[in-house]
Design an enzyme around this catalytic site. Structure first.
Site, PDB file in Angstrom:
ATOM      1  N   GLU A  25       0.847  -1.212   0.000  1.00 53.62           N
ATOM      2  CA  GLU A  25       0.000   0.000   0.000  1.00 53.62           C
ATOM      3  C   GLU A  25       0.879   1.258   0.000  1.00 53.62           C
ATOM      4  O   GLU A  25       0.597   2.246   0.672  1.00 53.62           O
ATOM      5  CB  GLU A  25      -0.988  -0.017   1.165  1.00 53.62           C
ATOM      6  CG  GLU A  25      -1.983  -1.165   1.037  1.00 53.62           C
ATOM      7  CD  GLU A  25      -3.164  -1.090   1.998  1.00 53.62           C
ATOM      8  OE1 GLU A  25      -3.469   0.007   2.490  1.00 53.62           O
ATOM      9  OE2 GLU A  25      -3.785  -2.137   2.228  1.00 53.62           O
TER      10      GLU A  25
HETATM   11  C1  LIG Z   1       2.252  -9.836   0.485  1.00 55.00           C
HETATM   12  C2  LIG Z   1       2.032  -8.795  -0.569  1.00 55.00           C
HETATM   13  C3  LIG Z   1       0.737  -8.447  -0.923  1.00 55.00           C
HETATM   14  C4  LIG Z   1       0.512  -7.492  -1.914  1.00 55.00           C
HETATM   15  N1  LIG Z   1      -0.779  -7.210  -2.300  1.00 55.00           N
HETATM   16  C5  LIG Z   1      -0.990  -6.413  -3.383  1.00 55.00           C
HETATM   17  C6  LIG Z   1      -2.304  -6.242  -3.923  1.00 55.00           C
HETATM   18  O1  LIG Z   1      -3.287  -6.775  -3.398  1.00 55.00           O
HETATM   19  N2  LIG Z   1      -2.445  -5.476  -5.025  1.00 55.00           N
HETATM   20  C7  LIG Z   1      -1.393  -4.862  -5.633  1.00 55.00           C
HETATM   21  O2  LIG Z   1      -1.595  -4.193  -6.633  1.00 55.00           O
HETATM   22  N3  LIG Z   1      -0.133  -5.000  -5.139  1.00 55.00           N
HETATM   23  C8  LIG Z   1       0.095  -5.753  -4.046  1.00 55.00           C
HETATM   24  N4  LIG Z   1       1.368  -5.930  -3.562  1.00 55.00           N
HETATM   25  C9  LIG Z   1       2.474  -5.226  -4.181  1.00 55.00           C
HETATM   26  C10 LIG Z   1       2.993  -4.074  -3.309  1.00 55.00           C
HETATM   27  O3  LIG Z   1       2.079  -3.023  -3.307  1.00 55.00           O
HETATM   28  C11 LIG Z   1       4.370  -3.670  -3.869  1.00 55.00           C
HETATM   29  O4  LIG Z   1       5.262  -4.672  -3.450  1.00 55.00           O
HETATM   30  C12 LIG Z   1       4.821  -2.310  -3.386  1.00 55.00           C
HETATM   31  O5  LIG Z   1       4.049  -1.307  -3.993  1.00 55.00           O
HETATM   32  C13 LIG Z   1       6.295  -2.033  -3.701  1.00 55.00           C
HETATM   33  O6  LIG Z   1       6.609  -2.317  -5.018  1.00 55.00           O
HETATM   34  P1  LIG Z   1       7.848  -3.290  -5.359  1.00 55.00           P
HETATM   35  O7  LIG Z   1       7.738  -4.459  -4.486  1.00 55.00           O
HETATM   36  O8  LIG Z   1       7.867  -3.491  -6.815  1.00 55.00           O
HETATM   37  O9  LIG Z   1       9.115  -2.478  -4.883  1.00 55.00           O
HETATM   38  P2  LIG Z   1       9.950  -1.416  -5.756  1.00 55.00           P
HETATM   39  O10 LIG Z   1       9.046  -0.363  -6.261  1.00 55.00           O
HETATM   40  O11 LIG Z   1      10.817  -2.125  -6.717  1.00 55.00           O
HETATM   41  O12 LIG Z   1      10.849  -0.763  -4.622  1.00 55.00           O
HETATM   42  C14 LIG Z   1      12.026  -1.409  -4.101  1.00 55.00           C
HETATM   43  C15 LIG Z   1      12.649  -0.437  -3.096  1.00 55.00           C
HETATM   44  O13 LIG Z   1      13.048   0.756  -3.779  1.00 55.00           O
HETATM   45  C16 LIG Z   1      12.454   1.896  -3.164  1.00 55.00           C
HETATM   46  N5  LIG Z   1      12.173   2.884  -4.216  1.00 55.00           N
HETATM   47  C17 LIG Z   1      11.476   2.703  -5.371  1.00 55.00           C
HETATM   48  N6  LIG Z   1      11.422   3.840  -6.067  1.00 55.00           N
HETATM   49  C18 LIG Z   1      12.100   4.763  -5.358  1.00 55.00           C
HETATM   50  C19 LIG Z   1      12.389   6.160  -5.531  1.00 55.00           C
HETATM   51  N7  LIG Z   1      11.912   6.858  -6.587  1.00 55.00           N
HETATM   52  N8  LIG Z   1      13.101   6.794  -4.593  1.00 55.00           N
HETATM   53  C20 LIG Z   1      13.552   6.136  -3.500  1.00 55.00           C
HETATM   54  N9  LIG Z   1      13.306   4.840  -3.269  1.00 55.00           N
HETATM   55  C21 LIG Z   1      12.593   4.155  -4.175  1.00 55.00           C
HETATM   56  C22 LIG Z   1      11.201   1.366  -2.480  1.00 55.00           C
HETATM   57  O14 LIG Z   1      10.795   2.197  -1.415  1.00 55.00           O
HETATM   58  C23 LIG Z   1      11.671   0.001  -2.013  1.00 55.00           C
HETATM   59  O15 LIG Z   1      12.363   0.119  -0.801  1.00 55.00           O
HETATM   60  C24 LIG Z   1       1.617  -6.864  -2.548  1.00 55.00           C
HETATM   61  C25 LIG Z   1       2.910  -7.206  -2.172  1.00 55.00           C
HETATM   62  C26 LIG Z   1       3.129  -8.157  -1.206  1.00 55.00           C
HETATM   63  C27 LIG Z   1       4.541  -8.523  -0.878  1.00 55.00           C
END
Ligand SMILES: Cc1cc2nc3c(=O)[nH]c(=O)nc-3n(C[C@H](O)[C@H](O)[C@H](O)COP(=O)(O)OP(=O)(O)OC[C@H]3O[C@@H](n4cnc5c(N)ncnc54)[C@H](O)[C@@H]3O)c2cc1C
Length: 585
Positions: free
Chosen positions: A395
């Protein structure tokens, strides 16, 4: 939720945006929102039925976690308890809860089992919330009854392999074909993915600039498939899968909101649902406090109960402060939403960041106080640690939310600086979208013309007993407005690349908004119950305002005096070598 009518414009006002301008809009946060009698009655019934259903089933919870699945009978029980009907209006078979009651219900659920809480929470907080916020009467009439009964479970499909924080980068595509749309793409890590029948799906659609659109997609449509249930660190019994769309034909009637405005829909859903996660965090913290108090009283070491030792008391005392502060800010945000405030994105983001971090600290300290037992799967501590880790990631990651909080809250300051306003408009348009934060809000705010009042730098309505703490808040507010102004003057549009500075400002803002919530709640408690009865709450405020004073002072000092460049240099060195090079052998 009752509140004395005031002069505040509930559409445009934001406590935090005003605060960055040095204005304390106390009418927004005072008096502290109270639960209405009707809600209290409803909640008592819900709390009793959840207790009857789930209390004492810790061993089963552990089995579900091990198996990585909620048994179908548990889903059936959840349906029977009405856990999928919480926010659906009563005329459609729902409980019609407002944000406060909803958040409190998730708090109760999370006390028993985080996977159950997330299954119900993903349905209401995000899965079907776009329908609630943007659905047409026809869409609501068609889907609400089935969603309320749990015949249809809902899921929110935004994330993709290449689009996490950068939600605007999704590749899932919907192409218009007569009266329908053809949907193709893949969504990742979707909570309830494998058990849902109702998906809110975000896809790129053709338009002026490849905008996205939100669709209702139902399991009976041909071309939908789901992957296996992911093997996760925590929330293991909550169903998480990929969801694939292969030439799925969606009727035009299933578009939610306007075509091309899906990003706004997604961000509104996430903002509006945040009190669910905050409520869940509060519930888990209350459970941890109970467990820790009991465990430490029972455990004897060095001839006496470990509850007698200062270091144990220090942990439990901090857990109480964190829990009270979290509950205060989560309920305040829920109250603002229920009172009709529209611009609560920053405040809701603050409550999510604060709640998830307090829960993490509480879970870690509770496990520590339990010693080796805490590490054993026989006890609930390790599971709670695993379960709650995700709250800082999903979220909206707390890192991205910090950037959003600071940049959005400083918007009015940017506008004030007329010389900078043109360039600032640029940063609020592009880079935020670039990293997938709530760009529509930022854009809206940059374009909004609000009458910024001046000379509201003090509290006038707080109980006199709280004067010292109010003074801490007022001083930090003055420093914040000066710092925001100075940082924006210094960096202009380059602020977007100054993440260390932005994070510091966000941390100050988080502390101040939470302190305002605690001040408001303690004020209400003194007025209602008297100083004597509010004694412990005043102690909590004393500790918390001291923490805020120390942390904000340190953050303000670090704006000019920091080791940011050295830290960046070390990170660059590690990226270049892809390892730590100082091995002693
Ligand atoms: C158990 C679980 C349930 C989930 N449920 C849902 C769901 O129901 N629906 C849905 O749509 N998604 C869902 N998600 C996805 C979740 O919302 C994403 O994992 C989350 O938004 C982060 O995206 P990412 O994992 O791709 O991380 P990334 O975006 O790849 O980020 C990796 C790291 O880089 C940092 N980062 C990224 N961009 C920047 C920036 N510009 N500046 C500084 N730091 C940055 C982030 O803060 C993070 O620490 C779920 C994930 C999990 C693990």
């Amino acid at each position: 939720m009752d509140k004395i009518p005031n002069q505040i414009d509930k559409v445009t006002s934001s406590f935090m945006r005003s605060l960055c301008m040095g204005n304390i809009e106390e009418e927004i946060i005072l008096p502290y929102p109270q639960i209405s009698e009707t809600d209290r009655e409803l909640l008592k019934g819900v709390i009793d039925s959840l207790s009857a259903a789930f209390k004492g089933r810790g061993d089963e919870s552990r089995k579900w976690d091990r198996a990585g699945e909620l048994p179908t009978e548990v889903l059936k029980e959840m349906r029977e308890l009405g856990l999928f009907s919480l926010i659906i209006p009563e005329e459609f078979g729902g409980m019609g809860m407002n944000s406060t009651a909803y958040s409190r219900t998730l708090q109760e659920l999370a006390k028993y089992d985080a996977s159950i809480a997330i299954t119900a929470g993903a349905h209401s907080s995000i899965g079907m919330r776009a329908l609630l916020l943007f659905g047409t009467d026809e869409q609501k009439a068609k889907y609400y009854p089935k969603l309320a009964s749990g015949e249809m479970i809902a899921a929110f499909c935004l994330t993709e392999p290449g689009a996490g924080s950068d939600a605007a980068a999704i590749k899932t595509k919907a192409v218009r074909d007569g009266d329908s749309w053809i949907l193709n793409g893949q969504k990742l890590w979707i909570t309830n993915g494998g058990i849902a029948d109702f998906y809110t799906v975000f896809a790129k659609t053709e338009g002026e600039s490849g905008q996205m659109t939100a669709f209702i997609v139902t399991k009976d449509m041909a071309g939908i498939s789901t992957g296996p249930h992911e093997d996760k660190m925590g929330l293991r019994a909550s169903n998480t899968t990929t969801v694939m769309f292969d030439n799925v034909r969606i009727p035009q009637a299933n578009v939610i909101g306007e075509p091309g405005k899906g990003f706004k829909v997604a961000m509104n859903v996430l903002n509006s649902g945040r009190t669910g996660l905050g409520g869940g965090s509060t519930g888990a913290m209350k459970t941890l406090i109970e467990l820790t108090a009991k465990q430490c009283k029972e455990r004897q070491q060095f001839g006496k109960s470990i509850a007698d030792y200062g270091l144990i008391k220090q942990k439990l005392g901090h857990m109480i402060v964190d829990c009270y502060a979290t509950e205060s800010v989560v309920n305040l945000v829920a109250g603002l939403i229920d009172q009709g405030y529209k611009d609560y994105g920053v405040e809701a983001a603050i409550s999510k960041v604060f709640a998830s971090e307090c829960l993490w600290r509480t879970a870690d300290e509770a496990l520590q106080a339990a010693g080796g037992n805490g590490y054993m799967c026989e006890y609930p501590y390790e599971r709670i640690v695993r379960d709650c880790r995700i709250n800082r990631i999903f979220e909206g990651t707390n890192d991205i939310l910090r950037l959003y909080i600071a940049l959005t809250a400083m918007n009015d300051v940017g506008k004030e600086l007329s010389a900078l306003s043109k360039s600032l408009e640029g940063i609020f348009n592009d880079p935020i979208k670039g990293f997938g934060v709530m760009s529509d809000y930022a854009i809206k705010r940059v374009k909004q013309t609000t009458g910024v009042k001046t000379g509201k730098g003090t509290f006038t309505q707080l109980h006199p007993l709280l004067a010292t703490h109010a003074a801490i808040f007022e001083e930090a507010t003055r420093d914040l407005s000066v710092a925001a102004d100075r940082i924006l003057r210094k960096h202009g549009k380059n602020i977007i690349g100054k993440q260390f500075a932005t994070k510091r400002l966000a941390d100050i803002m988080i502390d101040l908004f939470v302190l305002s919530a605690v001040l408001s709640r303690v004020d209400a408690s003194i007025r209602k119950n008297g100083e004597k009865a509010a004694e412990k709450e005043i102690e909590i405020l004393q500790v918390f305002s001291g923490q805020v004073r120390r942390r904000t002072k340190s953050n303000f000092n670090k704006i000019d005096n920091n080791d940011d460049e050295l830290i960046k240099s070390l990170a660059d060195h590690a990226f270049e070598n892809e390892k730590y090079i100082w091995d002693t052998v």
